[in-house]
Design a protein around this motif. Structure first.
Motif, PDB file in Angstrom:
ATOM      1  N   GLN A  10       0.749  -1.294   0.011  1.00  0.00           N
ATOM      2  CA  GLN A  10       0.084  -0.130   0.187  1.00  0.00           C
ATOM      3  C   GLN A  10       0.789   1.194  -0.163  1.00  0.00           C
ATOM      4  N   CYS A  17       1.354   6.861  -6.960  1.00  0.00           N
ATOM      5  CA  CYS A  17       0.164   7.728  -7.219  1.00  0.00           C
ATOM      6  C   CYS A  17       0.420   9.112  -6.814  1.00  0.00           C
ATOM      7  N   LYS A  63      -8.772   9.591  -5.746  1.00  0.00           N
ATOM      8  CA  LYS A  63      -9.551   8.447  -5.203  1.00  0.00           C
ATOM      9  C   LYS A  63      -9.015   7.380  -4.769  1.00  0.00           C
ATOM     10  N   THR A  64      -8.007   6.799  -5.603  1.00  0.00           N
ATOM     11  CA  THR A  64      -7.039   5.928  -5.193  1.00  0.00           C
ATOM     12  C   THR A  64      -6.350   6.137  -3.888  1.00  0.00           C
ATOM     13  N   LEU A  68      -6.850   4.141  -0.367  1.00  0.00           N
ATOM     14  CA  LEU A  68      -5.861   3.443   0.108  1.00  0.00           C
ATOM     15  C   LEU A  68      -5.496   3.832   1.553  1.00  0.00           C
TER      16      LEU A  68
END
Length: 77
Positions: A10, A17, A63-64, A68
């Motif tokens: 993660q 990201c 959003k990711t 997470l």
């Protein structure tokens, strides 16, 4: 052990990201800084298309990151 691997994965995805989002932001800023006047844009379609794609990618990345973060909070509990 599986929880540790999950947390490491993660973290890697979250850093990736963030890096992609920062890169896209710099590309957008450079593109906008090079365009001094909107009348100087020869192809307005490309300009609008680039902004739409950038907004969509940044929205997906945001959003990711939120998903997470919520997953990490869930794993910590």
């Amino acid at each position: 052990m599986i929880k540790l691997i999950n947390i490491i994965t993660q973290n890697i995805i979250l850093l990736g990201c963030c890096a992609i989002s920062i890169f896209i932001l710099f590309v957008l800023i450079t593109f906008i800084k090079n365009v001094d006047d909107f009348a100087a844009i020869t192809n307005m379609y490309d300009y609008i298309r680039m902004q739409n794609i950038t907004i969509k990618i940044d929205t997906i990345i945001f959003k990711t990151i939120v998903i997470l973060s919520l997953s990490r909070i869930n794993n910590a509990i």
